[in-house]
Motif scaffolding. Sequence first.
Motif, PDB file in Angstrom:
ATOM      1  N   SER A 136       0.849  -1.188   0.000  1.00 31.25           N
ATOM      2  CA  SER A 136       0.000   0.000   0.000  1.00 31.25           C
ATOM      3  C   SER A 136       0.880   1.232   0.000  1.00 31.25           C
ATOM      4  O   SER A 136       2.080   1.146   0.298  1.00 31.25           O
ATOM      5  N   ASP A 179       0.858   6.176  -5.040  1.00 25.48           N
ATOM      6  CA  ASP A 179      -0.011   7.316  -5.323  1.00 25.48           C
ATOM      7  C   ASP A 179       0.609   8.152  -6.430  1.00 25.48           C
ATOM      8  O   ASP A 179       1.713   7.855  -6.912  1.00 25.48           O
ATOM      9  N   LEU A 184       6.589   9.815  -0.497  1.00 26.61           N
ATOM     10  CA  LEU A 184       5.601   8.761  -0.272  1.00 26.61           C
ATOM     11  C   LEU A 184       6.194   7.728   0.669  1.00 26.61           C
ATOM     12  O   LEU A 184       7.416   7.569   0.726  1.00 26.61           O
ATOM     13  N   THR A 201       2.243  -1.930  -6.133  1.00 25.43           N
ATOM     14  CA  THR A 201       1.527  -0.686  -5.909  1.00 25.43           C
ATOM     15  C   THR A 201       2.144   0.366  -6.830  1.00 25.43           C
ATOM     16  O   THR A 201       3.362   0.451  -6.952  1.00 25.43           O
ATOM     17  N   VAL A 226       3.376   3.826  -8.240  1.00 28.73           N
ATOM     18  CA  VAL A 226       3.882   5.151  -7.869  1.00 28.73           C
ATOM     19  C   VAL A 226       4.069   5.949  -9.157  1.00 28.73           C
ATOM     20  O   VAL A 226       4.787   5.508 -10.058  1.00 28.73           O
TER      21      VAL A 226
END
Length: 121
Positions: free
Chosen positions: A7, A10, A18, A115, A117
């Motif tokens: 997790s 973004d 981040l 995840t 980025v």
Amino acid sequence: QVHLVESGGDLVQAGGSLRLSCAASGIIFRINTMGWYRQAPGKQRELVASLTSGGSTNYADSVKGRFTIARDNAKNMVYMQMNSLKPDDTAVYYCKIDYHPTSYGRSLDAWGQGTLVTVSS
């Protein structure tokens, strides 16, 4: 069987920060090395950072001084703080562990699903 969940990915502007997290669950006796890899579009997956159970770290030259890996052994979690992000850091980031499911036998590898980025310029 071991399950890894990442997790923290973004969309962030260049220069931003981040923090990625990865939680490992399942049949785990001991985790040896925990690490983060990334794969950018059209490129091979590469090691970003790793951390052994003894505390030794290894970082890709491109992230040294900007990224920091850490782990919480009690929670079977690994983190990566990413600062001063650059557009070249855009990639899918994968968590990987090298672990022993039992007190005997060889170690195994497990990967997360990744995840994303994205760093905008």
